[in-house]
Motif scaffolding. Structure first.
Motif, PDB file in Angstrom:
ATOM      1  N   LEU A 249     -34.348  25.503  52.171  1.00 14.89           N
ATOM      2  CA  LEU A 249     -35.629  26.040  52.614  1.00 14.89           C
ATOM      3  C   LEU A 249     -35.575  27.564  52.712  1.00 14.89           C
ATOM      4  O   LEU A 249     -36.472  28.264  52.246  1.00 14.89           O
ATOM      5  CB  LEU A 249     -36.016  25.439  53.967  1.00 14.89           C
ATOM      6  N   LEU A 250     -34.511  28.074  53.296  1.00 12.59           N
ATOM      7  CA  LEU A 250     -34.349  29.516  53.437  1.00 12.59           C
ATOM      8  C   LEU A 250     -34.210  30.188  52.075  1.00 12.59           C
ATOM      9  O   LEU A 250     -34.820  31.223  51.820  1.00 12.59           O
ATOM     10  CB  LEU A 250     -33.126  29.810  54.314  1.00 12.59           C
TER      11      LEU A 250
ATOM     12  N   ALA B 251     -42.518  39.157  57.264  1.00 15.36           N
ATOM     13  CA  ALA B 251     -42.299  37.835  57.865  1.00 15.36           C
ATOM     14  C   ALA B 251     -40.848  37.399  57.693  1.00 15.36           C
ATOM     15  O   ALA B 251     -40.256  36.822  58.611  1.00 15.36           O
ATOM     16  CB  ALA B 251     -43.236  36.811  57.238  1.00 15.36           C
ATOM     17  N   THR B 252     -40.263  37.696  56.543  1.00 12.65           N
ATOM     18  CA  THR B 252     -38.862  37.350  56.303  1.00 12.65           C
ATOM     19  C   THR B 252     -37.941  38.122  57.239  1.00 12.65           C
ATOM     20  O   THR B 252     -36.994  37.562  57.791  1.00 12.65           O
ATOM     21  CB  THR B 252     -38.486  37.637  54.836  1.00 12.65           C
ATOM     22  N   VAL B 253     -38.229  39.396  57.423  1.00 17.63           N
ATOM     23  CA  VAL B 253     -37.407  40.213  58.325  1.00 17.63           C
ATOM     24  C   VAL B 253     -37.518  39.700  59.758  1.00 17.63           C
ATOM     25  O   VAL B 253     -36.510  39.601  60.472  1.00 17.63           O
ATOM     26  CB  VAL B 253     -37.810  41.702  58.234  1.00 17.63           C
ATOM     27  N   GLN B 254     -38.719  39.345  60.187  1.00 15.63           N
ATOM     28  CA  GLN B 254     -38.888  38.816  61.540  1.00 15.63           C
ATOM     29  C   GLN B 254     -38.164  37.485  61.716  1.00 15.63           C
ATOM     30  O   GLN B 254     -37.566  37.228  62.773  1.00 15.63           O
ATOM     31  CB  GLN B 254     -40.379  38.660  61.862  1.00 15.63           C
ATOM     32  N   THR B 255     -38.195  36.649  60.686  1.00 17.21           N
ATOM     33  CA  THR B 255     -37.475  35.380  60.736  1.00 17.21           C
ATOM     34  C   THR B 255     -35.980  35.627  60.851  1.00 17.21           C
ATOM     35  O   THR B 255     -35.285  34.989  61.644  1.00 17.21           O
ATOM     36  CB  THR B 255     -37.782  34.534  59.494  1.00 17.21           C
ATOM     37  N   ARG B 256     -35.483  36.558  60.055  1.00 13.69           N
ATOM     38  CA  ARG B 256     -34.065  36.901  60.128  1.00 13.69           C
ATOM     39  C   ARG B 256     -33.695  37.403  61.521  1.00 13.69           C
ATOM     40  O   ARG B 256     -32.670  37.012  62.090  1.00 13.69           O
ATOM     41  CB  ARG B 256     -33.718  37.966  59.085  1.00 13.69           C
ATOM     42  N   ASN B 257     -34.526  38.266  62.087  1.00 10.44           N
ATOM     43  CA  ASN B 257     -34.251  38.792  63.423  1.00 10.44           C
ATOM     44  C   ASN B 257     -34.191  37.683  64.468  1.00 10.44           C
ATOM     45  O   ASN B 257     -33.318  37.686  65.340  1.00 10.44           O
ATOM     46  CB  ASN B 257     -35.306  39.825  63.810  1.00 10.44           C
TER      47      ASN B 257
END
Length: 103
Positions: free
Chosen positions: A36-37, A83-89
């Protein structure tokens, strides 16, 4: 925004929810999450490449590409990247929290 991929994903999730009797192992969950990631990151990469290609075509004078198309593609890729950066954080934050838990 394309609806078909989102609809397909929702149908897949509904089918997965119906298969409640299936026991998932930790390894299987890890593989599913990894897939998924990976898919999400590849989608963001595709959006960024598309945005760059449209900007290049516009800069080169391609009349089939309008400024609105370029700006729309750039904003889509920007939102997806944010959104990807926030998910990573969030993932890093959860990982740190788990590592600090007493055993």
């Amino acid at each position: 925004m394309k609806i078909n991929p989102m609809q397909h994903e929702m149908q897949t999730m509904a089918l997965d929810a119906k298969n409640v009797g299936r026991v998932a192992t930790g390894q299987q969950v890890s593989q599913d999450f990894g897939e998924l990631l990976s898919t999400a990151i590849n989608h963001v990469n595709t959006l960024q490449k598309s945005s760059g290609e449209l900007a290049t075509r516009f800069d080169q004078g391609d009349r089939s590409v309008s400024l609105a198309d370029v700006m729309l593609a750039r904003n889509k890729s920007s939102v997806a990247f944010d959104a990807t950066v926030q998910t990573r954080n969030k993932l890093v934050e959860v990982y740190k929290e788990l590592m600090n838990m007493p055993v």
